[in-house]
Scaffold this active site. Sequence first.
Site, PDB file in Angstrom:
ATOM      1  N   ASP A 165       0.850  -1.188   0.000  1.00  0.00           N
ATOM      2  CA  ASP A 165       0.000   0.000   0.000  1.00  0.00           C
ATOM      3  C   ASP A 165       0.889   1.244   0.000  1.00  0.00           C
ATOM      4  O   ASP A 165       1.874   1.333   0.730  1.00  0.00           O
ATOM      5  CB  ASP A 165      -0.916  -0.007   1.233  1.00  0.00           C
ATOM      6  N   HIS A 209     -10.455  -5.325  -3.075  1.00  0.00           N
ATOM      7  CA  HIS A 209      -9.105  -5.620  -2.588  1.00  0.00           C
ATOM      8  C   HIS A 209      -9.155  -6.008  -1.126  1.00  0.00           C
ATOM      9  O   HIS A 209     -10.033  -5.572  -0.389  1.00  0.00           O
ATOM     10  CB  HIS A 209      -8.166  -4.432  -2.809  1.00  0.00           C
ATOM     11  N   HIS A 264      -7.046  -5.784   2.292  1.00  0.00           N
ATOM     12  CA  HIS A 264      -5.909  -5.202   3.015  1.00  0.00           C
ATOM     13  C   HIS A 264      -5.317  -6.277   3.921  1.00  0.00           C
ATOM     14  O   HIS A 264      -6.054  -6.993   4.617  1.00  0.00           O
ATOM     15  CB  HIS A 264      -6.370  -4.046   3.903  1.00  0.00           C
TER      16      HIS A 264
HETATM   17  P1  AMP Z   1      -9.778   1.430   0.319  1.00  0.00           P
HETATM   18  O1  AMP Z   1      -9.860   2.702   1.122  1.00  0.00           O
HETATM   19  O2  AMP Z   1     -10.173   0.196   1.083  1.00  0.00           O
HETATM   20  O3  AMP Z   1     -10.494   1.565  -1.000  1.00  0.00           O
HETATM   21  O4  AMP Z   1      -8.239   1.215   0.049  1.00  0.00           O
HETATM   22  C1  AMP Z   1      -7.542   1.761  -1.023  1.00  0.00           C
HETATM   23  C2  AMP Z   1      -6.083   1.686  -0.662  1.00  0.00           C
HETATM   24  O5  AMP Z   1      -5.337   1.807  -1.855  1.00  0.00           O
HETATM   25  C3  AMP Z   1      -5.617   2.788   0.282  1.00  0.00           C
HETATM   26  O6  AMP Z   1      -5.065   2.208   1.457  1.00  0.00           O
HETATM   27  C4  AMP Z   1      -4.555   3.540  -0.541  1.00  0.00           C
HETATM   28  O7  AMP Z   1      -3.464   3.961   0.236  1.00  0.00           O
HETATM   29  C5  AMP Z   1      -4.139   2.489  -1.563  1.00  0.00           C
HETATM   30  N1  AMP Z   1      -3.634   2.993  -2.826  1.00  0.00           N
HETATM   31  C6  AMP Z   1      -4.197   3.941  -3.627  1.00  0.00           C
HETATM   32  N2  AMP Z   1      -3.448   4.117  -4.727  1.00  0.00           N
HETATM   33  C7  AMP Z   1      -2.406   3.254  -4.637  1.00  0.00           C
HETATM   34  C8  AMP Z   1      -1.269   2.959  -5.465  1.00  0.00           C
HETATM   35  N3  AMP Z   1      -1.062   3.587  -6.628  1.00  0.00           N
HETATM   36  N4  AMP Z   1      -0.396   2.022  -5.046  1.00  0.00           N
HETATM   37  C9  AMP Z   1      -0.580   1.373  -3.878  1.00  0.00           C
HETATM   38  N5  AMP Z   1      -1.634   1.598  -3.057  1.00  0.00           N
HETATM   39  C10 AMP Z   1      -2.519   2.536  -3.424  1.00  0.00           C
END
Ligand code: AMP
Length: 112
Positions: free
Chosen positions: A32, A101, A103
Site C-alpha cells: 500500500d 481488494h 488489506h
Molecule cells: P480502500 O480505502 O479500502 O479503497 O483502500 C484503497 C487503498 O489503496 C488505500 O489504502 C490507498 O493507500 C491504496 N492505494 C491507492 N493508490 C495506490 C497505489 N497507486 N499504489 C498502492 N496503493 C494505493
Amino acid sequence: MLNNDCIFCKIIKGEIPSAKVYEDDKMLVFKDIEPKAKEHLLAVAKTHFKLLEEADEAGRGLVDYMLFKIPGIARKNGCENGYRLVINQGADAGQTVFHLHIHILGGQTLDW
Ligand code: AMP
Ligand code: ZN
C-alpha cells in the site's frame, strides 16, 4: 475483465508502477502506498469488480483463492506473528478504490 479507468486495473496491466510482492495468473499483491501499519499489503484479483455483492461465481472463486494464498504471502512479508484482513465495502467503510481488494495489515501489534 479489467477496467480502463481503474487504478488497480492499471497496476495489474503495469501501466502504473507498484511494489509487487506476489503475482500469479489470478492475483497480484503489492505494498500500500500509504501504509496504515508497519506492513500493509493489498491483494487484488485480476478481475475488476467493485463490491463482494457484484462478484459472480468466478469472482467469488477468486476471493476464495486469495484467502487461500494470503497466509503464505503474509508470512513471507513480515507478518509471521499475525495480521488483520480488511475488505472495505462502500462509502461508510471509506472505500476509495472501487476494485475489490483485501488489506493485509501486520508487522506490529494492531492495538486498534
Ligand atoms: P480502500 O480505502 O479500502 O479503497 O483502500 C484503497 C487503498 O489503496 C488505500 O489504502 C490507498 O493507500 C491504496 N492505494 C491507492 N493508490 C495506490 C497505489 N497507486 N499504489 C498502492 N496503493 C494505493
Ligand atoms: Zn479494476
